[in-house]
Design a protein around this motif. Structure first.
Motif, PDB file in Angstrom:
ATOM      1  N   PRO A 121     -52.675   6.516 -47.058  1.00  0.00           N
ATOM      2  CA  PRO A 121     -51.776   5.670 -47.841  1.00  0.00           C
ATOM      3  C   PRO A 121     -51.881   5.903 -49.339  1.00  0.00           C
ATOM      4  CG  PRO A 121     -53.605   4.388 -46.987  1.00  0.00           C
ATOM      5  CD  PRO A 121     -53.694   5.743 -46.350  1.00  0.00           C
ATOM      6  N   ARG A 122     -52.903   6.626 -49.764  1.00  0.00           N
ATOM      7  CA  ARG A 122     -53.058   6.902 -51.186  1.00  0.00           C
ATOM      8  C   ARG A 122     -52.367   8.190 -51.620  1.00  0.00           C
ATOM      9  NH1 ARG A 122     -57.259   3.677 -53.213  1.00  0.00           N
ATOM     10  NH2 ARG A 122     -58.423   2.612 -51.593  1.00  0.00           N
ATOM     11  N   ARG A 146     -46.075   8.343 -50.337  1.00  0.00           N
ATOM     12  CA  ARG A 146     -45.121   7.671 -51.230  1.00  0.00           C
ATOM     13  C   ARG A 146     -43.731   8.299 -51.121  1.00  0.00           C
ATOM     14  NH1 ARG A 146     -43.045   7.552 -56.385  1.00  0.00           N
ATOM     15  NH2 ARG A 146     -43.054   5.470 -57.352  1.00  0.00           N
ATOM     16  N   ALA A 176     -49.504  -0.803 -44.484  1.00  0.00           N
ATOM     17  CA  ALA A 176     -50.216  -1.163 -45.713  1.00  0.00           C
ATOM     18  C   ALA A 176     -49.870  -0.245 -46.878  1.00  0.00           C
ATOM     19  CB  ALA A 176     -51.721  -1.121 -45.463  1.00  0.00           C
ATOM     20  N   ALA A 177     -49.285   0.924 -46.580  1.00  0.00           N
ATOM     21  CA  ALA A 177     -48.919   1.846 -47.654  1.00  0.00           C
ATOM     22  C   ALA A 177     -47.811   1.285 -48.532  1.00  0.00           C
ATOM     23  CB  ALA A 177     -48.491   3.198 -47.071  1.00  0.00           C
ATOM     24  N   TYR A 189     -49.312  -1.092 -51.093  1.00  0.00           N
ATOM     25  CA  TYR A 189     -50.228  -0.303 -51.928  1.00  0.00           C
ATOM     26  C   TYR A 189     -49.462   0.496 -52.971  1.00  0.00           C
ATOM     27  CZ  TYR A 189     -53.723   3.048 -53.445  1.00  0.00           C
ATOM     28  OH  TYR A 189     -54.562   3.804 -54.220  1.00  0.00           O
ATOM     29  N   HIS A 190     -48.433   1.209 -52.538  1.00  0.00           N
ATOM     30  CA  HIS A 190     -47.698   2.085 -53.453  1.00  0.00           C
ATOM     31  C   HIS A 190     -46.607   1.377 -54.240  1.00  0.00           C
ATOM     32  CE1 HIS A 190     -49.411   5.996 -52.490  1.00  0.00           C
ATOM     33  NE2 HIS A 190     -49.363   5.687 -51.209  1.00  0.00           N
TER      34      HIS A 190
END
Length: 223
Positions: free
Chosen positions: A10-11, A16, A49-50, A53-54
């Protein structure tokens, strides 16, 4: 507690971009309210959850989609603006208006700008959101301004007058009509809903013909 493994990190920037690309398709098809975060995550094949987060949430994805469209189209429109302004003192506004109109058509009817782009832009005209500001300042206003200034030089009007802005809007309507009225045209001409390159060339030739007639009318009206 069992942790659900992420389908992608997800980072990562790839995650993204995948959410933005998927958001363009889903928001264009169903609108902002018609898409859930779960649906968006599943279609993008990322952990839900991405999204927070983004982007902080679904609205953040939607705004990022608008920013992507503006970032893709905006530089092309501003380049046309620069060309028109730098050449206007040496060339006729009539020829420049025709040329810039056809270049706008090339941008508008590029394959990557069809389908979801057109639908999303149309939705924002009827139900403006915060994304509307991004799209307007990113490329709509510069295109409208460029065409309006060229028309004002032909008609000897104030570029920012109500009459001139309305005239520029009406003139640009031919592009909008072909962009969002494909279903009607395909039925009238018995064309496929997804126009072939040859059919798009016919559309562009029609725009050129209509533009010449319109510009001639503006010119005679200014005499």
């Amino acid at each position: 507690m069992m942790l659900i493994p992420s389908l992608t990190d997800p980072r990562s920037e790839a995650t993204r971009q995948r959410l933005i690309d998927t958001g363009l398709e889903l928001f264009g098809r169903y609108g902002f309210d018609g898409v859930t975060t779960r649906q968006l995550a599943n279609a993008a094949q990322v952990n839900q959850a991405a999204i927070p987060y983004h982007f902080g949430g679904k609205e953040g994805v939607y705004l990022a989609v608008a920013e992507k469209i503006a970032a893709n189209v905006g530089p092309q429109i501003r380049d046309l603006q620069t060309q028109a302004e730098s050449r206007l003192s040496a060339e006729s506004p009539q020829s420049l208006l025709l040329e810039m109109t056809l270049k706008l058509a090339e941008i508008a009817f590029a394959p990557e700008h069809q389908k979801s782009w057109f639908i999303l832009l149309t939705r924002e005209q009827f139900h403006p959101t915060a994304a509307s500001d991004i799209l307007y300042t990113g490329f709509m206003q510069p295109a409208h301004d460029m065409i309006g200034k060229l028309i004002a030089r032909i008609t000897s009007d104030d570029a920012e007058s109500e009459d001139n802005i309305l005239l520029a809007h009406a003139y640009l309507g031919q592009l909008i009509g072909f962009a969002i009225g494909k279903a009607t045209l395909s039925r009238r001409l018995d064309w496929p809903l997804e126009f072939t390159p040859a059919e798009w060339q016919q559309v562009k030739a029609t725009i050129a013909r209509f533009s010449r007639a319109t510009i001639a009318g503006m010119t005679s009206g200014a005499d």
